[in-house]
Design a protein around this motif. Structure first.
Motif, PDB file in Angstrom:
ATOM      1  N   MET A  62      41.794 -85.176 -11.286  1.00 32.99           N
ATOM      2  CA  MET A  62      42.329 -85.393  -9.946  1.00 32.99           C
ATOM      3  C   MET A  62      43.544 -84.513  -9.660  1.00 32.99           C
ATOM      4  O   MET A  62      43.756 -84.076  -8.527  1.00 32.99           O
ATOM      5  N   ALA A  63      44.345 -84.252 -10.694  1.00 34.58           N
ATOM      6  CA  ALA A  63      45.539 -83.420 -10.503  1.00 34.58           C
ATOM      7  C   ALA A  63      45.168 -82.021 -10.025  1.00 34.58           C
ATOM      8  O   ALA A  63      45.883 -81.420  -9.210  1.00 34.58           O
ATOM      9  N   TYR A  64      44.037 -81.513 -10.520  1.00 37.28           N
ATOM     10  CA  TYR A  64      43.626 -80.163 -10.146  1.00 37.28           C
ATOM     11  C   TYR A  64      42.648 -80.146  -8.973  1.00 37.28           C
ATOM     12  O   TYR A  64      42.077 -79.110  -8.655  1.00 37.28           O
ATOM     13  N   SER A  65      42.462 -81.299  -8.333  1.00 38.15           N
ATOM     14  CA  SER A  65      41.616 -81.360  -7.140  1.00 38.15           C
ATOM     15  C   SER A  65      42.415 -81.923  -5.970  1.00 38.15           C
ATOM     16  O   SER A  65      42.943 -81.171  -5.151  1.00 38.15           O
ATOM     17  N   VAL A  66      42.584 -83.239  -5.913  1.00 40.55           N
ATOM     18  CA  VAL A  66      43.353 -83.828  -4.810  1.00 40.55           C
ATOM     19  C   VAL A  66      44.842 -83.544  -4.947  1.00 40.55           C
ATOM     20  O   VAL A  66      45.597 -83.700  -3.984  1.00 40.55           O
ATOM     21  N   GLY A  67      45.262 -83.126  -6.134  1.00 40.70           N
ATOM     22  CA  GLY A  67      46.681 -82.819  -6.334  1.00 40.70           C
ATOM     23  C   GLY A  67      47.183 -81.730  -5.410  1.00 40.70           C
ATOM     24  O   GLY A  67      48.355 -81.706  -5.029  1.00 40.70           O
ATOM     25  N   ARG A  68      46.305 -80.831  -5.024  1.00 36.43           N
ATOM     26  CA  ARG A  68      46.688 -79.747  -4.114  1.00 36.43           C
ATOM     27  C   ARG A  68      46.956 -80.257  -2.706  1.00 36.43           C
ATOM     28  O   ARG A  68      47.589 -79.577  -1.895  1.00 36.43           O
ATOM     29  N   ASN A 127      59.807 -84.744 -14.103  1.00 32.97           N
ATOM     30  CA  ASN A 127      60.262 -83.514 -14.765  1.00 32.97           C
ATOM     31  C   ASN A 127      59.295 -82.360 -14.579  1.00 32.97           C
ATOM     32  O   ASN A 127      59.695 -81.256 -14.200  1.00 32.97           O
ATOM     33  N   VAL A 128      58.019 -82.589 -14.873  1.00 30.25           N
ATOM     34  CA  VAL A 128      57.070 -81.473 -14.847  1.00 30.25           C
ATOM     35  C   VAL A 128      56.698 -81.039 -13.434  1.00 30.25           C
ATOM     36  O   VAL A 128      56.182 -79.935 -13.236  1.00 30.25           O
ATOM     37  N   VAL A 163      56.635 -74.916 -16.328  1.00 31.67           N
ATOM     38  CA  VAL A 163      55.459 -75.791 -16.374  1.00 31.67           C
ATOM     39  C   VAL A 163      54.311 -75.244 -15.533  1.00 31.67           C
ATOM     40  O   VAL A 163      53.229 -74.976 -16.025  1.00 31.67           O
ATOM     41  N   GLY A 164      54.570 -75.063 -14.253  1.00 30.26           N
ATOM     42  CA  GLY A 164      53.569 -74.503 -13.355  1.00 30.26           C
ATOM     43  C   GLY A 164      52.258 -75.247 -13.342  1.00 30.26           C
ATOM     44  O   GLY A 164      52.197 -76.469 -13.176  1.00 30.26           O
ATOM     45  N   LYS A 165      51.161 -74.503 -13.584  1.00 28.10           N
ATOM     46  CA  LYS A 165      49.822 -75.066 -13.498  1.00 28.10           C
ATOM     47  C   LYS A 165      49.473 -75.985 -14.663  1.00 28.10           C
ATOM     48  O   LYS A 165      48.411 -76.607 -14.673  1.00 28.10           O
ATOM     49  N   LYS A 166      50.350 -76.065 -15.641  1.00 36.48           N
ATOM     50  CA  LYS A 166      50.088 -76.947 -16.784  1.00 36.48           C
ATOM     51  C   LYS A 166      50.496 -78.394 -16.511  1.00 36.48           C
ATOM     52  O   LYS A 166      50.252 -79.274 -17.336  1.00 36.48           O
ATOM     53  N   ALA A 167      51.135 -78.645 -15.366  1.00 38.89           N
ATOM     54  CA  ALA A 167      51.655 -79.981 -15.062  1.00 38.89           C
ATOM     55  C   ALA A 167      50.573 -81.052 -15.109  1.00 38.89           C
ATOM     56  O   ALA A 167      50.762 -82.125 -15.681  1.00 38.89           O
ATOM     57  N   GLY A 168      49.414 -80.783 -14.524  1.00 34.37           N
ATOM     58  CA  GLY A 168      48.339 -81.765 -14.502  1.00 34.37           C
ATOM     59  C   GLY A 168      47.874 -82.147 -15.892  1.00 34.37           C
ATOM     60  O   GLY A 168      47.600 -83.322 -16.172  1.00 34.37           O
ATOM     61  N   LEU A 169      47.791 -81.164 -16.771  1.00 38.04           N
ATOM     62  CA  LEU A 169      47.370 -81.425 -18.146  1.00 38.04           C
ATOM     63  C   LEU A 169      48.413 -82.257 -18.883  1.00 38.04           C
ATOM     64  O   LEU A 169      48.076 -83.199 -19.610  1.00 38.04           O
TER      65      LEU A 169
END
Length: 232
Positions: A46-52, A144-145, A153-159
């Motif tokens: 979900m972080a890399y889909s609806v997170g946007r 934090n992230v 952090v950038g794109k690693k936040a969702g992970l």
């Protein structure tokens, strides 16, 4: 992004969380490994889909942390929480309803349980403390992230967020089933009541509303205190 689109994204995200992650928890009767992985994987997805669109809160505790850190307005907070609760409820109705049609009875208390058995005061205190601590860690990591000043952090936040939710579940399942999310606890409590006739999860759901919100508030306060100098 319009508030309506954000609300729809939060609805969809919370629906998916309840249907899949709570579904795994209920179907496996709270298996530690399976449930922990399910919640973590759903958050990553979900972080890399609806997170946007909405930031992928899909949790009133996370939204409260963002509100207290002034990352969203009171209006946005109310809309987010309403969307999360409705999305979670629809997810629970779909989950328990489909299970009922298939002749299965899912364990609703796998998502909302107390330490030990019965309704002793010590059980409630222990459950509250566990949920406060777990939610504190989860929301503190999120703040934090997702901080705009945290360039590393950038794109690693969702992970990272997904792995953190997995971590808190690995410990918390044995104590409370792990909530750290009022919307999903409300959803599964009503799902168990409506389709299983089981009122026990609903009797204790207040623990899984109050404790996560307290943990989130503490996380926001600690985050603000520790990062105050960076903001000057």
């Amino acid at each position: 992004m319009s508030l309506l689109k954000k609300a729809i994204a939060e609805f969809v995200g919370t629906f998916v969380l309840v249907f899949f992650a709570c579904g795994v928890a209920a179907y496996t009767n709270g298996s530690v490994v399976a449930t922990s992985l399910a919640f973590g994987l759903v958050i990553v997805a979900m972080a890399y889909s609806v997170g946007r669109i909405s930031g992928c809160h899909i949790n009133p505790a996370v939204s409260l942390g963002c509100l207290l850190d002034k990352r969203m307005s009171a209006k946005e907070f109310c809309v987010y929480v309403c969307a999360q609760i409705v999305g979670g409820f629809v997810g629970a109705v779909a989950l328990f309803g489909i299970a009922k049609m298939a002749g299965l009875e899912l364990a609703g208390n796998a998502c909302n349980g107390l330490v030990g058995a019965g309704f002793e005061v010590g059980n409630f205190i222990a459950a509250i403390l566990v949920e406060v601590i777990l939610t504190f860690v989860f929301v503190y990591v999120i703040l934090n992230v997702t901080d705009a000043k945290n360039d590393g952090v950038g794109k690693k936040a969702g992970l990272i967020i997904g792995l953190t939710l997995t971590l808190v579940h690995l410990l918390g399942i044995g104590f409370t089933g792990t909530s750290v999310n009022p919307a999903r606890s409300i959803a599964t409590a009503f799902g168990a009541l409506i389709f299983n006739g089981d009122a026990e999860p609903l009797k204790v759901v207040w623990v899984f509303i109050v404790a996560p919100l307290v943990g989130a508030a503490v996380a926001a306060l600690v985050f603000k205190a520790l990062h105050a100098k960076k903001e000057k």
